[in-house]
Design a protein around this motif. Sequence first.
Motif, mmCIF file in Angstrom:
data_model
loop_
_atom_site.group_PDB
_atom_site.id
_atom_site.type_symbol
_atom_site.label_atom_id
_atom_site.label_comp_id
_atom_site.label_asym_id
_atom_site.label_seq_id
_atom_site.Cartn_x
_atom_site.Cartn_y
_atom_site.Cartn_z
ATOM 1 N N SER A 220 1.819 1.456 -20.547
ATOM 2 C CA SER A 220 2.772 0.485 -20.007
ATOM 3 C C SER A 220 2.539 0.336 -18.513
ATOM 4 O O SER A 220 2.290 1.320 -17.819
ATOM 5 N N ILE A 221 2.648 -0.889 -18.026
ATOM 6 C CA ILE A 221 2.477 -1.135 -16.601
ATOM 7 C C ILE A 221 3.701 -0.613 -15.869
ATOM 8 O O ILE A 221 4.814 -1.052 -16.106
ATOM 9 N N LEU A 222 3.469 0.339 -14.983
ATOM 10 C CA LEU A 222 4.542 0.927 -14.191
ATOM 11 C C LEU A 222 4.693 0.200 -12.860
ATOM 12 O O LEU A 222 5.789 0.058 -12.336
ATOM 13 N N PHE A 223 3.560 -0.281 -12.319
ATOM 14 C CA PHE A 223 3.574 -0.962 -11.026
ATOM 15 C C PHE A 223 2.514 -2.051 -11.045
ATOM 16 O O PHE A 223 1.410 -1.840 -11.538
ATOM 17 N N LEU A 224 2.855 -3.209 -10.503
ATOM 18 C CA LEU A 224 1.939 -4.346 -10.428
ATOM 19 C C LEU A 224 1.843 -4.801 -8.980
ATOM 20 O O LEU A 224 2.864 -4.995 -8.321
ATOM 21 N N ASN A 225 0.637 -4.976 -8.498
ATOM 22 C CA ASN A 225 0.394 -5.297 -7.095
ATOM 23 C C ASN A 225 -0.323 -6.642 -6.954
ATOM 24 O O ASN A 225 -1.534 -6.720 -7.160
ATOM 25 N N PRO A 226 0.363 -7.700 -6.563
ATOM 26 C CA PRO A 226 -0.293 -9.008 -6.413
ATOM 27 C C PRO A 226 -1.256 -9.063 -5.227
ATOM 28 O O PRO A 226 -2.129 -9.923 -5.184
ATOM 29 N N VAL A 227 -1.139 -8.146 -4.287
ATOM 30 C CA VAL A 227 -2.038 -8.130 -3.128
ATOM 31 C C VAL A 227 -3.487 -7.903 -3.568
ATOM 32 O O VAL A 227 -4.423 -8.364 -2.924
ATOM 33 N N ALA A 228 -3.690 -7.218 -4.682
ATOM 34 C CA ALA A 228 -5.041 -6.936 -5.170
ATOM 35 C C ALA A 228 -5.811 -8.201 -5.536
ATOM 36 O O ALA A 228 -7.026 -8.152 -5.722
ATOM 37 N N THR A 229 -5.125 -9.324 -5.602
ATOM 38 C CA THR A 229 -5.788 -10.577 -5.987
ATOM 39 C C THR A 229 -6.116 -11.467 -4.792
ATOM 40 O O THR A 229 -6.585 -12.580 -4.977
ATOM 41 N N VAL A 230 -5.907 -10.990 -3.559
ATOM 42 C CA VAL A 230 -6.101 -11.840 -2.377
ATOM 43 C C VAL A 230 -7.550 -12.254 -2.205
ATOM 44 O O VAL A 230 -8.463 -11.595 -2.684
ATOM 45 N N GLU A 231 -7.717 -13.336 -1.483
ATOM 46 C CA GLU A 231 -9.021 -13.957 -1.302
ATOM 47 C C GLU A 231 -10.067 -13.047 -0.674
ATOM 48 O O GLU A 231 -11.237 -13.172 -0.973
ATOM 49 N N LYS A 232 -9.676 -12.137 0.219
ATOM 50 C CA LYS A 232 -10.687 -11.331 0.906
ATOM 51 C C LYS A 232 -11.551 -10.554 -0.074
ATOM 52 O O LYS A 232 -12.704 -10.290 0.184
ATOM 53 N N PHE A 233 -10.994 -10.204 -1.221
ATOM 54 C CA PHE A 233 -11.782 -9.499 -2.217
ATOM 55 C C PHE A 233 -12.653 -10.454 -3.022
ATOM 56 O O PHE A 233 -13.549 -10.040 -3.714
ATOM 57 N N ASN A 234 -12.362 -11.752 -2.939
ATOM 58 C CA ASN A 234 -13.063 -12.742 -3.745
ATOM 59 C C ASN A 234 -13.999 -13.623 -2.928
ATOM 60 O O ASN A 234 -14.516 -14.602 -3.433
ATOM 61 N N LYS A 235 -14.246 -13.285 -1.662
ATOM 62 C CA LYS A 235 -15.050 -14.129 -0.783
ATOM 63 C C LYS A 235 -16.422 -14.434 -1.366
ATOM 64 O O LYS A 235 -16.843 -15.578 -1.385
ATOM 65 N N SER B 274 0.835 -1.208 0.000
ATOM 66 C CA SER B 274 0.000 0.000 0.000
ATOM 67 C C SER B 274 0.869 1.257 0.000
ATOM 68 O O SER B 274 0.582 2.219 -0.714
ATOM 69 N N LYS B 275 1.926 1.239 0.793
ATOM 70 C CA LYS B 275 2.856 2.374 0.819
ATOM 71 C C LYS B 275 3.538 2.555 -0.532
ATOM 72 O O LYS B 275 3.718 3.689 -0.999
ATOM 73 N N GLN B 276 3.918 1.443 -1.173
ATOM 74 C CA GLN B 276 4.561 1.528 -2.487
ATOM 75 C C GLN B 276 3.601 2.096 -3.530
ATOM 76 O O GLN B 276 3.989 2.948 -4.334
ATOM 77 N N VAL B 277 2.351 1.628 -3.513
ATOM 78 C CA VAL B 277 1.342 2.137 -4.451
ATOM 79 C C VAL B 277 1.189 3.647 -4.258
ATOM 80 O O VAL B 277 1.187 4.411 -5.224
ATOM 81 N N LYS B 278 1.073 4.060 -3.005
ATOM 82 C CA LYS B 278 0.917 5.487 -2.710
ATOM 83 C C LYS B 278 2.133 6.277 -3.184
ATOM 84 O O LYS B 278 1.987 7.343 -3.795
ATOM 85 N N GLU B 279 3.332 5.778 -2.927
ATOM 86 C CA GLU B 279 4.543 6.488 -3.337
ATOM 87 C C GLU B 279 4.624 6.629 -4.858
ATOM 88 O O GLU B 279 5.019 7.683 -5.370
ATOM 89 N N VAL B 280 4.244 5.585 -5.578
ATOM 90 C CA VAL B 280 4.257 5.654 -7.048
ATOM 91 C C VAL B 280 3.274 6.720 -7.523
ATOM 92 O O VAL B 280 3.600 7.571 -8.358
ATOM 93 N N MET B 281 2.057 6.702 -6.978
ATOM 94 C CA MET B 281 1.059 7.680 -7.394
ATOM 95 C C MET B 281 1.431 9.090 -6.941
ATOM 96 O O MET B 281 1.223 10.054 -7.688
ATOM 97 N N ASP B 282 1.994 9.232 -5.745
ATOM 98 C CA ASP B 282 2.495 10.537 -5.292
ATOM 99 C C ASP B 282 3.532 11.080 -6.271
ATOM 100 O O ASP B 282 3.512 12.263 -6.632
ATOM 101 N N PHE B 283 4.449 10.225 -6.695
ATOM 102 C CA PHE B 283 5.494 10.621 -7.642
ATOM 103 C C PHE B 283 4.874 11.120 -8.949
ATOM 104 O O PHE B 283 5.263 12.159 -9.480
ATOM 105 N N LEU B 284 3.895 10.367 -9.459
ATOM 106 C CA LEU B 284 3.249 10.758 -10.716
ATOM 107 C C LEU B 284 2.498 12.079 -10.559
ATOM 108 O O LEU B 284 2.569 12.946 -11.437
ATOM 109 N N LEU B 285 1.799 12.241 -9.449
ATOM 110 C CA LEU B 285 1.066 13.489 -9.215
ATOM 111 C C LEU B 285 2.016 14.667 -9.052
ATOM 112 O O LEU B 285 1.775 15.747 -9.605
#
Length: 144
Positions: free
Chosen positions: A109-124, A16-27
């Motif tokens: 182009s994919i700049l950042f890929l987050n495997p956490v977005a695929t976790v089971e809690k979102f797919n319950k 989550s921190k990495q995602v935020k830092e990437v988006m902060d950088f872009l903004l």
Amino acid sequence: MIKDIIENEDYKDLVSKQVKEVMDFLLLNDKEFSITGNFDAITFEPELPDVIKTQLPKYPLFILSNYTYSTIALNEEYITFEAGFGNENFGSIVKVPLQSVFQVILDESILFLNPVATVEKFNKNRKSNSMNVFKNNPNNKKFN
């Protein structure tokens, strides 16, 4: 195992921190970008009409440019922005938890890929529904 890592709370916080830092950088550098996110974790205010909501894929693409880009708000947990949906351009504020942002995309182009977005809690809901269908089949009673 990978599942032990991507479902670990400390790892989710790190991503989550990495995602935020990437988006902060872009903004900070005034770069328009796109994201995909796990639909099961995304909220809309006001709620999208069912006719629009049912058309969205599991990982919808949100192009953050022009007016939508100007409405971005980013904090430690979420990115929010206003977007229009469907032929009527139905306006809604989209709230995406950072850990459910699957991709950050720049210039197609994919700049950042987050495997956490695929976790089971979102797919319950999807998993429990398929499990119920499986269990309701008389031929599968032995697995109950």
